[in-house]
Write a protein that holds these residues in place. Structure first.
Motif, short mmCIF file in Angstrom:
data_model
loop_
_atom_site.label_atom_id
_atom_site.label_comp_id
_atom_site.label_asym_id
_atom_site.label_seq_id
_atom_site.Cartn_x
_atom_site.Cartn_y
_atom_site.Cartn_z
N HIS A 3 0.53 -0.92 -0.01
CA HIS A 3 -0.06 -0.18 0.32
C HIS A 3 0.93 1.74 -0.28
CE1 HIS A 3 -3.35 -2.05 2.12
NE2 HIS A 3 -3.61 -2.50 1.06
N ILE A 33 -6.99 1.64 2.69
CA ILE A 33 -5.34 1.59 3.23
C ILE A 33 -5.40 2.30 4.27
CG2 ILE A 33 -5.04 1.04 0.94
CD1 ILE A 33 -4.61 4.02 0.67
N ARG A 79 -5.33 5.20 -6.21
CA ARG A 79 -5.63 4.18 -7.29
C ARG A 79 -4.19 3.25 -8.46
NH1 ARG A 79 -10.81 1.72 -6.97
NH2 ARG A 79 -12.35 2.76 -6.52
N LEU A 82 -1.53 1.73 -6.15
CA LEU A 82 -2.59 0.48 -5.76
C LEU A 82 -2.60 0.15 -6.88
CD1 LEU A 82 -4.89 1.66 -3.32
CD2 LEU A 82 -2.92 0.77 -2.83
N ARG A 84 -4.67 -0.18 -9.18
CA ARG A 84 -6.32 -0.23 -9.50
C ARG A 84 -6.41 1.10 -11.09
NH1 ARG A 84 -8.54 -0.08 -3.73
NH2 ARG A 84 -7.35 -2.13 -3.12
#
Length: 86
Positions: A3, A33, A79, A82, A84
């Motif tokens: 993270h 997170i 994001r 991460l 994502r």
């Protein structure tokens, strides 16, 4: 994937810091997170570095926002960190 390190730089008696705490909490909790707060009150180096910009959000050591935290921008940044889709 680890993270991102999310740090909110704050100071005492700061109304913008109160709003920033809430914004960072909303975004990070929505992504699952954590984050941490670093007050400048007892840290001369931080106080000098961010004197006129507090509150400040750092993501992995990089300043990403200050004063009024843009939640959409912070979410996009996190994001990406991460891995994502934004």
């Amino acid at each position: 994937m680890p993270h991102p390190d999310v740090v909110l730089i704050t100071k005492a008696d700061c109304h913008l810091c109160t709003a920033a705490r809430a914004a960072v909490e909303r975004v990070t909790s929505g992504l699952g997170i954590g984050w941490r707060e670093q007050p400048v009150d007892d840290d001369a180096e931080l106080r000098e570095r961010f004197a006129e910009e507090i509150p400040v959000v750092l993501v992995d050591g990089v300043q990403r926002d200050f004063w009024k935290i843009d939640e959409a921008r912070l979410e996009r940044t996190l994001r990406r960190a991460l891995g994502r889709p934004a």
